[in-house]
Motif scaffolding. Structure first.
Motif, PDB file in Angstrom:
ATOM      1  N   ALA A  31       0.836  -1.201   0.000  1.00  0.00           N
ATOM      2  CA  ALA A  31       0.000   0.000   0.000  1.00  0.00           C
ATOM      3  C   ALA A  31       0.876   1.258   0.000  1.00  0.00           C
ATOM      4  O   ALA A  31       0.570   2.243  -0.678  1.00  0.00           O
ATOM      5  N   ALA A 217      -8.225  -0.776   5.174  1.00  0.00           N
ATOM      6  CA  ALA A 217      -7.023  -1.609   5.301  1.00  0.00           C
ATOM      7  C   ALA A 217      -7.106  -2.528   6.512  1.00  0.00           C
ATOM      8  O   ALA A 217      -6.580  -3.645   6.491  1.00  0.00           O
ATOM      9  N   ASN A 221      -6.017  -7.465   3.293  1.00  0.00           N
ATOM     10  CA  ASN A 221      -5.838  -7.443   1.836  1.00  0.00           C
ATOM     11  C   ASN A 221      -5.189  -8.746   1.355  1.00  0.00           C
ATOM     12  O   ASN A 221      -4.499  -8.771   0.351  1.00  0.00           O
ATOM     13  N   LEU A 253      -4.972  -0.752  -1.718  1.00  0.00           N
ATOM     14  CA  LEU A 253      -4.563  -1.456  -0.495  1.00  0.00           C
ATOM     15  C   LEU A 253      -3.386  -2.377  -0.766  1.00  0.00           C
ATOM     16  O   LEU A 253      -2.737  -2.872   0.165  1.00  0.00           O
TER      17      LEU A 253
END
Ligand code: 8NA
Ligand code: MG
Ligand code: MG
Ligand code: MG
Length: 305
Positions: A31, A217, A221, A253
């Motif tokens: 990210a 988040a 992910n 993400l």
């Protein structure tokens, strides 16, 4: 303007493929790296200037949609044949999925191969990433929806968390397909009522409370169904009127970006219809033999069945 049911079917399959193809460019990146590279969703989408190619997520979704459009239900033998017929290793499959499909191809006991590889079964997101056609096809029949989502998972995913992830994505697609207006509280209440495990109930409850993209988040992910299914659902619910935001926010993400965007895109596309997918993206989706035109006609076949 009202979105027709056929546009929802097309929106879901094409929304899935476009999310998968765009996300596939960034799979496994962090990210932090993506945030440095792109100032936001708009710059991510404007970055696309050439053809985008989908991955295993769409390839396996095609298999499910073909079986449903031909037979009106998922039968294990036909589904396995469709996975084999659609097997293109270069699309990038999960390592367990690859073993299982190759066992199917060789006529071996693929269930035994699967449970030897992952004792207790796979809890990867592979069953959830491909399940959207079940949500479309059984959008008005809750019992069939859940049972057929389960059937569609079993050849590769017998772990309860893998199956439940597929049922929840199918349910999310079904919900938006059957309703014109998106009622966020009602949507989450129904999905949470379908949960069988405490793990998903907790994560979907957290998803229902999210108010900003920064909080996404925290839901995960990863490649495990539990680390990606609630995130995809939450991203859609945060931006129900924007396909681009729905897929863009999960791609940023990092991690399993293609699969997050495939699942989120399938829900968003079913809600908003195919015309809501930015031309900048849809116009660049591959035009291979099973590319954009094929996906559009497959969605119509599924709708007409
Ligand atoms: P899977 O069944 O191989 O599961 C995916 C991964 O989840 C496995 O490789 C393991 O790391 C982990 N996993 C699942 N179950 C267990 C378990 N019981 N114990 C330990 N680890 C476990 O395949 P799948 O179809 O569920 O995977 C879907 C993912 O594979 C998607 O992200 C899809 O995009 C694809 N994928 C492809 C690439 C690539 O090569 N480009 C990379 C990552 C993922
Ligand atoms: Mg993939
Ligand atoms: Mg809707
Ligand atoms: Mg993936």
């Amino acid at each position: 303007m009202a979105v027709s049911l056929e546009q929802r079917f097309q929106g879901s399959l094409l929304g899935l493929a476009v999310g998968d193809a765009l996300g596939g460019r960034f799979e496994a990146q962090s990210a932090e790296h993506l945030r440095q590279r792109f100032s936001g969703v708009e710059s991510l989408i404007n970055y696309v200037t050439d053809e985008i190619w989908y991955t295993d997520d769409t390839q396996m979704t095609i298999a499910l949609a073909e079986v449903l459009a031909d037979q009106g239900e998922i039968l294990e033998e036909s589904l396995c044949a469709a996975f084999v017929g659609n097997y293109v290793p270069s699309r990038g499959y999960g390592r367990g999925a690859r073993m299982v499909i190759e066992a199917m191809e060789e006529g071996e006991d693929y269930r035994a191969v699967a449970s030897k590889y992952f004792p207790g079964g796979s809890y990867g997101n592979g069953a959830a990433m491909r399940v959207a056609p079940v949500g479309l096809f059984f959008h008005n029949d809750e019992a069939m929806l859940l049972e057929q989502a389960r059937q569609s998972a079993l050849p590769t995913h017998v772990h309860p968390l893998g199956i439940e992830g597929a049922q929840l994505i199918a349910a999310a697609v079904a919900y938006v397909t059957r309703s014109d207006e998106f009622k966020r509280d009602d949507f989450f209440r129904w999905l949470i009522s379908l949960c069988q495990s405490e793990e998903y109930r907790e994560k979907l409850t957290a998803a229902s409370e999210i108010k900003s993209t920064e909080q996404l988040a925290g839901l995960g992910n990863g490649i495990e169904a539990l680390e990606s299914v609630p995130t995809a659902i939450a991203s859609f619910a945060l931006s129900p009127e924007s396909y681009a935001e729905t897929i863009g926010n999960v791609i940023l993400l990092g991690g399993d970006a293609d699969t997050l965007a495939a699942m989120a895109g399938a829900i968003s596309g079913a809600h908003l219809g195919v015309d809501a997918i930015p031309k900048q993206l849809l116009g660049r989706l591959e035009e291979s033999p099973k590319g954009k035109s094929y996906l559009l006609s497959l969605a119509s076949r599924l709708f007409l069945k």
